[in-house]
Enzyme design. Structure first.
Site, mmCIF file in Angstrom:
data_model
loop_
_atom_site.group_PDB
_atom_site.id
_atom_site.type_symbol
_atom_site.label_atom_id
_atom_site.label_comp_id
_atom_site.label_asym_id
_atom_site.label_seq_id
_atom_site.Cartn_x
_atom_site.Cartn_y
_atom_site.Cartn_z
ATOM 1 N N ASN A 140 0.865 -1.190 0.000
ATOM 2 C CA ASN A 140 0.000 0.000 0.000
ATOM 3 C C ASN A 140 0.899 1.238 0.000
ATOM 4 O O ASN A 140 0.787 2.119 0.849
ATOM 5 C CB ASN A 140 -0.937 -0.022 1.207
ATOM 6 N N HIS B 83 7.308 5.605 1.213
ATOM 7 C CA HIS B 83 8.038 4.380 0.849
ATOM 8 C C HIS B 83 8.918 4.612 -0.376
ATOM 9 O O HIS B 83 10.066 4.157 -0.420
ATOM 10 C CB HIS B 83 7.068 3.255 0.486
ATOM 11 N N GLN C 292 2.182 -8.244 13.853
ATOM 12 C CA GLN C 292 2.378 -6.911 14.441
ATOM 13 C C GLN C 292 1.086 -6.094 14.524
ATOM 14 O O GLN C 292 1.113 -4.954 14.970
ATOM 15 C CB GLN C 292 3.475 -6.142 13.710
ATOM 16 N N GLY D 109 11.866 4.622 7.802
ATOM 17 C CA GLY D 109 11.420 6.014 7.924
ATOM 18 C C GLY D 109 11.371 6.463 9.374
ATOM 19 O O GLY D 109 11.086 5.665 10.275
ATOM 20 N N GLU D 110 11.609 7.763 9.569
ATOM 21 C CA GLU D 110 11.538 8.322 10.925
ATOM 22 C C GLU D 110 10.099 8.482 11.402
ATOM 23 O O GLU D 110 9.866 8.761 12.563
ATOM 24 C CB GLU D 110 12.245 9.686 10.967
ATOM 25 N N ASP E 259 7.931 6.235 11.897
ATOM 26 C CA ASP E 259 7.771 5.243 12.970
ATOM 27 C C ASP E 259 9.036 5.297 13.820
ATOM 28 O O ASP E 259 9.890 4.407 13.744
ATOM 29 C CB ASP E 259 7.573 3.851 12.364
ATOM 30 N N VAL F 216 8.159 11.855 5.119
ATOM 31 C CA VAL F 216 7.653 12.607 3.961
ATOM 32 C C VAL F 216 6.240 13.089 4.303
ATOM 33 O O VAL F 216 5.426 12.322 4.842
ATOM 34 C CB VAL F 216 7.640 11.726 2.690
ATOM 35 N N ARG G 141 -2.447 4.466 6.181
ATOM 36 C CA ARG G 141 -3.759 4.610 6.831
ATOM 37 C C ARG G 141 -4.496 5.873 6.380
ATOM 38 O O ARG G 141 -5.708 5.974 6.549
ATOM 39 C CB ARG G 141 -3.592 4.613 8.349
#
Ligand code: PAF
Length: 261
Positions: A29, A34, A58, A144-145, A147, A173, A184
């Site tokens: 997705n 990404h 998870q 990525g930052e 998360d 981003v 989401r």
């Protein structure tokens, strides 16, 4: 670009790869967050592998796992454009031959913030990341930052288990209105997308964490946490049925003001 779903076939391919390997783990997705990781990996490595695996272990709510959009065709088209060499997209049975009886858990950092509200999430995440790193054996892996707690935990696991991979952290981003891109977000309607911008606006403001929380609640968000730690301000909120997380680095300006307010 080759899309590989079979584990045995993948292992044969991996053995044959020469040169530096960059790896971008994803749950598909895909959005620009990404693709920016993939584009950076493309610049820095001879071979780039992206994984697409919606990791059941998870998700702490079955409904969230079921609702997670599977968009393999569109994802592969995007990855092909960026020049990704391999998409590795295994089945849950292939990834969990042990029925998830072997797990990787961290006992301190994983209990805070996200860990408090999503029990088991980080154990599932660390377990699958370790499996994917073992299967892809990259020189560099890109996270990525957005998360941020995930990123910290992955780095901690790499150090603790002496894994021979460099973790490359990439900036969040954002959409034009400042909202952090997230898979989401596709579940938000236009009005909600506009409203979601308040989260990043308040995170970078010089209001205290409590004041940010209050303002979000007044605007109808259900707030799980707003907290300043690890040099960032982090938050998790619900906008109707959609959970959003974000974090921003603390600049000198808002550190000073948070501390004095
Ligand atoms: O950030 C994600 O999309 C997932 O947590 C990851 C790293 C792909 C593991 O499933």
């Amino acid at each position: 670009m080759n899309v590989i779903t079979d584990l045995q076939q993948w292992r044969e391919i991996r053995k044959s790869l020469k040169g530096s390997v960059g790896f971008v783990p994803t749950m598909g997705n895909l959005h620009e967050g990404h693709t920016s990781l993939c584009a950076r990996a493309r610049k820095e490595n001879d071979i780039v592998i992206a994984s697409i695996f919606v990791n059941p272990t998870q998700f702490n709510q079955a409904a969230d796992f079921e609702q997670y959009q599977r968009t393999l065709g569109a994802d592969c088209a995007l990855l092909k454009k960026i020049g990704i060499d391999y998409v590795f997209s295994p089945s849950p049975n292939a990834i969990y031959p042990d029925s998830y009886e072997v797990q990787v858990s961290e006992t301190r950092l994983s209990q805070e913030l996200e860990g408090e509200f999503r029990p088991g999430h980080f154990t599932g995440m660390l377990t699958v990341v370790l499996k994917l790193l073992n299967l892809t054996q990259p020189h560099r892996a890109y996270f990525g930052e957005k998360d941020f707690q995930q990123l910290m935990l992955v780095k901690k696991m790499i150090e603790a288990l002496f894994l021979p991979v460099e973790i490359i952290a990439c900036e969040t981003v954002r959409a034009k209105n400042g909202t952090a891109l997230s898979s989401r977000n596709t579940r938000l309607n236009t009005l909600q997308l506009e409203k979601a911008a308040l989260l990043s606006e308040l995170l970078v403001s010089d209001c205290s964490d409590d004041a940010v929380k209050k303002q979000l609640e007044q605007q109808g968000f259900k707030v799980e946490y707003v907290a300043t730690k690890w040099g960032r301000r982090l938050a998790a909120v619900w906008l109707d049925k959609v959970r959003l997380i974000d974090n921003v680095p603390m600049t000198e300006r808002n550190i000073k003001n948070v501390a004095s307010s």
